[in-house]
Structures are given as structure tokens and as C-alpha cells.
Write a protein that holds these residues in place. Structure first.
Motif, PDB file in Angstrom:
ATOM      1  N   THR A  71      -3.273  39.109 -90.150  1.00  0.00           N
ATOM      2  CA  THR A  71      -3.814  38.098 -91.048  1.00  0.00           C
ATOM      3  C   THR A  71      -4.875  38.732 -91.934  1.00  0.00           C
ATOM      4  O   THR A  71      -5.660  39.581 -91.482  1.00  0.00           O
ATOM      5  CB  THR A  71      -4.400  36.901 -90.265  1.00  0.00           C
ATOM      6  OG1 THR A  71      -4.928  35.944 -91.187  1.00  0.00           O
ATOM      7  CG2 THR A  71      -5.501  37.335 -89.318  1.00  0.00           C
ATOM      8  N   TYR A  72      -4.876  38.357 -93.184  1.00  0.00           N
ATOM      9  CA  TYR A  72      -5.707  39.011 -94.199  1.00  0.00           C
ATOM     10  C   TYR A  72      -6.802  38.054 -94.644  1.00  0.00           C
ATOM     11  O   TYR A  72      -6.530  36.992 -95.197  1.00  0.00           O
ATOM     12  CB  TYR A  72      -4.837  39.438 -95.383  1.00  0.00           C
ATOM     13  CG  TYR A  72      -3.642  40.248 -94.944  1.00  0.00           C
ATOM     14  CD1 TYR A  72      -3.725  41.628 -94.781  1.00  0.00           C
ATOM     15  CD2 TYR A  72      -2.433  39.631 -94.650  1.00  0.00           C
ATOM     16  CE1 TYR A  72      -2.637  42.372 -94.355  1.00  0.00           C
ATOM     17  CE2 TYR A  72      -1.335  40.365 -94.219  1.00  0.00           C
ATOM     18  CZ  TYR A  72      -1.451  41.731 -94.073  1.00  0.00           C
ATOM     19  OH  TYR A  72      -0.367  42.466 -93.644  1.00  0.00           O
ATOM     20  N   THR A  73      -8.056  38.421 -94.388  1.00  0.00           N
ATOM     21  CA  THR A  73      -9.197  37.587 -94.734  1.00  0.00           C
ATOM     22  C   THR A  73     -10.212  38.424 -95.501  1.00  0.00           C
ATOM     23  O   THR A  73     -10.089  39.656 -95.600  1.00  0.00           O
ATOM     24  CB  THR A  73      -9.867  37.012 -93.474  1.00  0.00           C
ATOM     25  OG1 THR A  73     -10.540  38.071 -92.765  1.00  0.00           O
ATOM     26  CG2 THR A  73      -8.837  36.378 -92.538  1.00  0.00           C
ATOM     27  N   LYS A  74     -11.248  37.772 -96.028  1.00  0.00           N
ATOM     28  CA  LYS A  74     -12.305  38.490 -96.724  1.00  0.00           C
ATOM     29  C   LYS A  74     -13.041  39.436 -95.777  1.00  0.00           C
ATOM     30  O   LYS A  74     -13.623  40.434 -96.205  1.00  0.00           O
ATOM     31  CB  LYS A  74     -13.286  37.500 -97.346  1.00  0.00           C
ATOM     32  CG  LYS A  74     -12.691  36.691 -98.501  1.00  0.00           C
ATOM     33  CD  LYS A  74     -13.723  35.750 -99.089  1.00  0.00           C
ATOM     34  CE  LYS A  74     -13.122  34.965-100.258  1.00  0.00           C
ATOM     35  NZ  LYS A  74     -14.105  34.018-100.841  1.00  0.00           N
ATOM     36  N   GLY A  75     -13.011  39.109 -94.489  1.00  0.00           N
ATOM     37  CA  GLY A  75     -13.695  39.949 -93.512  1.00  0.00           C
ATOM     38  C   GLY A  75     -12.894  41.146 -93.061  1.00  0.00           C
ATOM     39  O   GLY A  75     -13.387  41.977 -92.304  1.00  0.00           O
ATOM     40  N   GLY A  76     -11.640  41.250 -93.496  1.00  0.00           N
ATOM     41  CA  GLY A  76     -10.809  42.386 -93.120  1.00  0.00           C
ATOM     42  C   GLY A  76      -9.453  41.947 -92.620  1.00  0.00           C
ATOM     43  O   GLY A  76      -9.045  40.792 -92.766  1.00  0.00           O
ATOM     44  N   ILE A  77      -8.750  42.883 -92.007  1.00  0.00           N
ATOM     45  CA  ILE A  77      -7.416  42.627 -91.467  1.00  0.00           C
ATOM     46  C   ILE A  77      -7.532  42.455 -89.954  1.00  0.00           C
ATOM     47  O   ILE A  77      -8.153  43.263 -89.269  1.00  0.00           O
ATOM     48  CB  ILE A  77      -6.456  43.787 -91.788  1.00  0.00           C
ATOM     49  CG1 ILE A  77      -6.350  43.977 -93.300  1.00  0.00           C
ATOM     50  CG2 ILE A  77      -5.073  43.522 -91.205  1.00  0.00           C
ATOM     51  CD1 ILE A  77      -5.509  45.177 -93.703  1.00  0.00           C
ATOM     52  N   TYR A  78      -6.912  41.390 -89.444  1.00  0.00           N
ATOM     53  CA  TYR A  78      -6.917  41.118 -88.015  1.00  0.00           C
ATOM     54  C   TYR A  78      -5.496  41.149 -87.489  1.00  0.00           C
ATOM     55  O   TYR A  78      -4.537  40.834 -88.211  1.00  0.00           O
ATOM     56  CB  TYR A  78      -7.557  39.759 -87.723  1.00  0.00           C
ATOM     57  CG  TYR A  78      -9.050  39.734 -87.970  1.00  0.00           C
ATOM     58  CD1 TYR A  78      -9.958  39.858 -86.920  1.00  0.00           C
ATOM     59  CD2 TYR A  78      -9.562  39.601 -89.260  1.00  0.00           C
ATOM     60  CE1 TYR A  78     -11.326  39.849 -87.144  1.00  0.00           C
ATOM     61  CE2 TYR A  78     -10.934  39.598 -89.495  1.00  0.00           C
ATOM     62  CZ  TYR A  78     -11.806  39.717 -88.438  1.00  0.00           C
ATOM     63  OH  TYR A  78     -13.158  39.710 -88.663  1.00  0.00           O
ATOM     64  N   GLU A  79      -5.364  41.487 -86.207  1.00  0.00           N
ATOM     65  CA  GLU A  79      -4.030  41.665 -85.626  1.00  0.00           C
ATOM     66  C   GLU A  79      -3.973  41.051 -84.236  1.00  0.00           C
ATOM     67  O   GLU A  79      -4.939  41.085 -83.469  1.00  0.00           O
ATOM     68  CB  GLU A  79      -3.709  43.158 -85.534  1.00  0.00           C
ATOM     69  CG  GLU A  79      -2.400  43.488 -84.852  1.00  0.00           C
ATOM     70  CD  GLU A  79      -2.201  44.980 -84.655  1.00  0.00           C
ATOM     71  OE1 GLU A  79      -1.099  45.370 -84.228  1.00  0.00           O
ATOM     72  OE2 GLU A  79      -3.146  45.751 -84.921  1.00  0.00           O
ATOM     73  N   CYS A  80      -2.825  40.462 -83.901  1.00  0.00           N
ATOM     74  CA  CYS A  80      -2.566  40.012 -82.538  1.00  0.00           C
ATOM     75  C   CYS A  80      -1.062  40.036 -82.307  1.00  0.00           C
ATOM     76  O   CYS A  80      -0.271  40.218 -83.236  1.00  0.00           O
ATOM     77  CB  CYS A  80      -3.133  38.616 -82.268  1.00  0.00           C
ATOM     78  SG  CYS A  80      -2.324  37.283 -83.187  1.00  0.00           S
ATOM     79  N   ARG A  81      -0.673  39.872 -81.090  1.00  0.00           N
ATOM     80  CA  ARG A  81       0.736  39.820 -80.717  1.00  0.00           C
ATOM     81  C   ARG A  81       1.122  38.362 -80.509  1.00  0.00           C
ATOM     82  O   ARG A  81       0.389  37.607 -79.866  1.00  0.00           O
ATOM     83  CB  ARG A  81       0.948  40.605 -79.430  1.00  0.00           C
ATOM     84  CG  ARG A  81       2.412  40.819 -79.020  1.00  0.00           C
ATOM     85  CD  ARG A  81       3.052  41.903 -79.815  1.00  0.00           C
ATOM     86  NE  ARG A  81       4.357  42.279 -79.254  1.00  0.00           N
ATOM     87  CZ  ARG A  81       5.268  42.955 -79.902  1.00  0.00           C
ATOM     88  NH1 ARG A  81       5.040  43.351 -81.147  1.00  0.00           N
ATOM     89  NH2 ARG A  81       6.416  43.270 -79.348  1.00  0.00           N
ATOM     90  N   VAL A  82       2.271  37.960 -81.042  1.00  0.00           N
ATOM     91  CA  VAL A  82       2.727  36.578 -80.907  1.00  0.00           C
ATOM     92  C   VAL A  82       4.207  36.575 -80.513  1.00  0.00           C
ATOM     93  O   VAL A  82       4.908  37.577 -80.663  1.00  0.00           O
ATOM     94  CB  VAL A  82       2.543  35.769 -82.212  1.00  0.00           C
ATOM     95  CG1 VAL A  82       1.074  35.670 -82.594  1.00  0.00           C
ATOM     96  CG2 VAL A  82       3.355  36.385 -83.355  1.00  0.00           C
ATOM     97  N   ARG A  83       4.658  35.424 -80.013  1.00  0.00           N
ATOM     98  CA  ARG A  83       6.077  35.238 -79.706  1.00  0.00           C
ATOM     99  C   ARG A  83       6.544  33.927 -80.306  1.00  0.00           C
ATOM    100  O   ARG A  83       5.820  32.918 -80.246  1.00  0.00           O
ATOM    101  CB  ARG A  83       6.329  35.246 -78.199  1.00  0.00           C
ATOM    102  CG  ARG A  83       7.803  34.998 -77.828  1.00  0.00           C
ATOM    103  CD  ARG A  83       8.080  35.149 -76.354  1.00  0.00           C
ATOM    104  NE  ARG A  83       8.127  36.562 -75.976  1.00  0.00           N
ATOM    105  CZ  ARG A  83       7.273  37.143 -75.144  1.00  0.00           C
ATOM    106  NH1 ARG A  83       6.290  36.442 -74.602  1.00  0.00           N
ATOM    107  NH2 ARG A  83       7.389  38.423 -74.856  1.00  0.00           N
ATOM    108  N   VAL A  84       7.723  33.921 -80.912  1.00  0.00           N
ATOM    109  CA  VAL A  84       8.269  32.705 -81.504  1.00  0.00           C
ATOM    110  C   VAL A  84       8.654  31.744 -80.384  1.00  0.00           C
ATOM    111  O   VAL A  84       9.525  32.046 -79.562  1.00  0.00           O
ATOM    112  CB  VAL A  84       9.495  33.017 -82.389  1.00  0.00           C
ATOM    113  CG1 VAL A  84      10.061  31.723 -82.970  1.00  0.00           C
ATOM    114  CG2 VAL A  84       9.115  33.979 -83.512  1.00  0.00           C
ATOM    115  N   ALA A  85       7.984  30.585 -80.336  1.00  0.00           N
ATOM    116  CA  ALA A  85       8.249  29.588 -79.300  1.00  0.00           C
ATOM    117  C   ALA A  85       9.284  28.555 -79.750  1.00  0.00           C
ATOM    118  O   ALA A  85      10.030  28.015 -78.934  1.00  0.00           O
ATOM    119  CB  ALA A  85       6.954  28.876 -78.911  1.00  0.00           C
ATOM    120  N   ASP A  86       9.333  28.293 -81.056  1.00  0.00           N
ATOM    121  CA  ASP A  86      10.255  27.269 -81.557  1.00  0.00           C
ATOM    122  C   ASP A  86      10.384  27.414 -83.070  1.00  0.00           C
ATOM    123  O   ASP A  86       9.536  28.025 -83.724  1.00  0.00           O
ATOM    124  CB  ASP A  86       9.733  25.871 -81.209  1.00  0.00           C
ATOM    125  CG  ASP A  86      10.806  24.792 -81.299  1.00  0.00           C
ATOM    126  OD1 ASP A  86      11.986  25.146 -81.525  1.00  0.00           O
ATOM    127  OD2 ASP A  86      10.458  23.614 -81.143  1.00  0.00           O
TER     128      ASP A  86
END
Length: 243
Positions: A71-86
Motif C-alpha cells: 500500500t502506497y501512502t505519504k508515509g512510505g510503502i507498507y507491506e503485508c501478506r493477505v489471502r483471498v477469502a471471498d
């Protein structure tokens, strides 16, 4: 687990990235990236996003598949792992529901930025037993074992990143070869890498330009490489200003 709502909100741009491993030995991984936006963040922490599109065509991401979310914000780039639930349709809008698997963390933006340089290194092919030890996580490999100058060749790194390096040498490796690298950055480091490309150098057919990605690298070792890149860039910018 969920800290997503502290960083992102509806309308925030995100990328979903999936790495498809190469199907043949030595073949590079294929990185697929899908751009979209956050639609809503549920009270239970689930993230609702718009279905990615390729021009006017929906990209139907599979339920159960895991992705790296950026995700790209003014504070920088953030990262996480996700799984498609639906995935579903709501008021003629196609949506994905994501479960967050890891906390959202700020990404080192230049972790995989390739820094052009001319740094000498010593490298050699791992033996079959050493390769097995590396795969099995033998502690002798973690400390780099003993240098073997009789089989090492001297090469030149022409760019490096936290993910791998590109170098020129007289000896050619094959795609998929596992190598040991000794290089001095802030200190002497012993690293291991997998060769992913090797081509003859233009105008010098007895020299080969080769690319390799690090394997079994620790977070501390990667951070040290990134810190070296930062420092060298700062020195370069300072020299340019003085000139």
C-alpha cells in the motif's frame, strides 16, 4: 494481527503481488502484480478491495490464494501478506475480501534497488555436499566455513542489491548453480547465491556477465548490504555536489 486501518483507508491504492516460481531449473520466477484500491475495512479486520482490472476486463483472483499486498501512502510503502477469502458482486461492483495474514510493516523502499558499482569479490561453485548442507541449514555453512583459495576465482560485482548481484568473471556458471561469495563491504561477508543468468560479455567473449540471487541470507546480512548501498549513494551525491 490487523493494523491495516491505521495506515490505509477506503480509496488507498494497493498492489497485490504473486510470485510464480520458474518451471525449469535456472528459470527466473515470474512476478505478477495487480493494481487496485481499498473499498472498505471491516470491523473484524478483513479488507475489502475492488476486483483488479486489465483495461475493461476483470481479473478473477482465486479464493484461497495468498498475495503480498503493498500500500502506497505519504508515509512510505507498507507491506503485508493477505489471502483471498471471498469474491462477490455488490451493487454492480466486483469485490475481493482479503484476510490479513501478517502485520502491515513499512518496507525498505531500496531493499531491492540495484546499486551500480565496481567491487571485487571471490566466488566458487559449491560442491554437492555443501549444497545439501546449505539446504538443510547446517550451522557450518552459516559461519561461512573456511575459505578455499585454490578453487576461488576473482570476479567484479557491477551491481548489487539486497536481493542479489550481477558480476563479471572469467569462469562461467550454469543456470541453477549454487555459489559461495566472499566480498568486503563494511566487513568481509560470506554469502550464498543461486545463478539465474550467464551470458558472454560483449566485446570480451572470454568474460561472462552473470546474475545471481541470494539464498539463505539473514535479515541482518540483507540490512548490511542495503546500508552499504545507502552510504555509497550518499558519498556519490556529495562528490557530485563538490564537483
Amino acid at each position: 494481527m490487523s493494523n491495516f486501518e491505521k495506515i490505509a483507508k477506503p480509496g488507498t491504492k494497493i498492489s497485490l503481488q504473486f510470485v510464480q516460481p520458474g518451471t525449469q531449473e535456472g528459470e527466473e520466477d515470474i512476478v505478477k502484480t495487480y493494481e487496485t484500491k481499498v473499498c472498505d475495512i471491516k470491523k473484524n479486520g478483513q479488507i475489502e478491495v475492488y476486483m483488479p482490472m486489465d483495461q475493461t476486463k476483470l481479473i478473477l483472483l482465486q479464493v484461497g490464494t495468498a498475495y503480498d499486498l503493498f500500500t502506497y501512502t505519504k508515509g512510505g510503502i507498507y507491506e503485508c501478506r493477505v489471502r483471498v477469502a471471498d469474491r462477490y458482486k455488490n451493487d454492480n461492483v466486483y469485490l475481493l475480501l482479503l484476510n490479513q495474514l501478517t502485520p502491515l510493516e513499512k518496507k525498505q523502499q531500496r531493499e531491492y534497488f540495484r546499486f551500480s558499482c565496481l567491487v571485487p569479490m571471490y566466488d566458487r561453485l559449491l560442491s554437492g555436499s555443501e549444497e545439501r548442507m546449505l539446504i538443510e541449514g547446517d550451522p557450518l555453512m552459516a559461519v561461512g566455513a573456511l575459505p578455499d583459495e585454490t578453487t576461488e576465482q576473482k570476479s567484479i560485482i557491477i551491481d548489487i542489491s539486497g536481493g542479489g548481484l550481477r558480476f563479471v568473471s572469467a569462469g562461467k556458471y550454469e543456470n541453477g548453480d549454487m555459489i559461495r561469495v566472499r566480498v568486503f563491504l563494511h566487513r568481509e561477508m560470506t554469502l550464498y547465491a543461486k545463478v539465474i543468468a550467464s551470458v558472454p560479455r560483449e566485446n570480451a567473449k572470454d568474460r561472462f556477465e552473470q546474475r545471481a540471487k541470494f539464498v539463505n541470507i539473514t535479515r541482518g546480512e540483507r540490512d548490511e548490504i542495503v546500508r552499504y548501498i545507502f552510504e555509497q549513494e550518499r558519498i556519490t551525491r556529495k562528490n557530485v555536489k563538490e564537483d
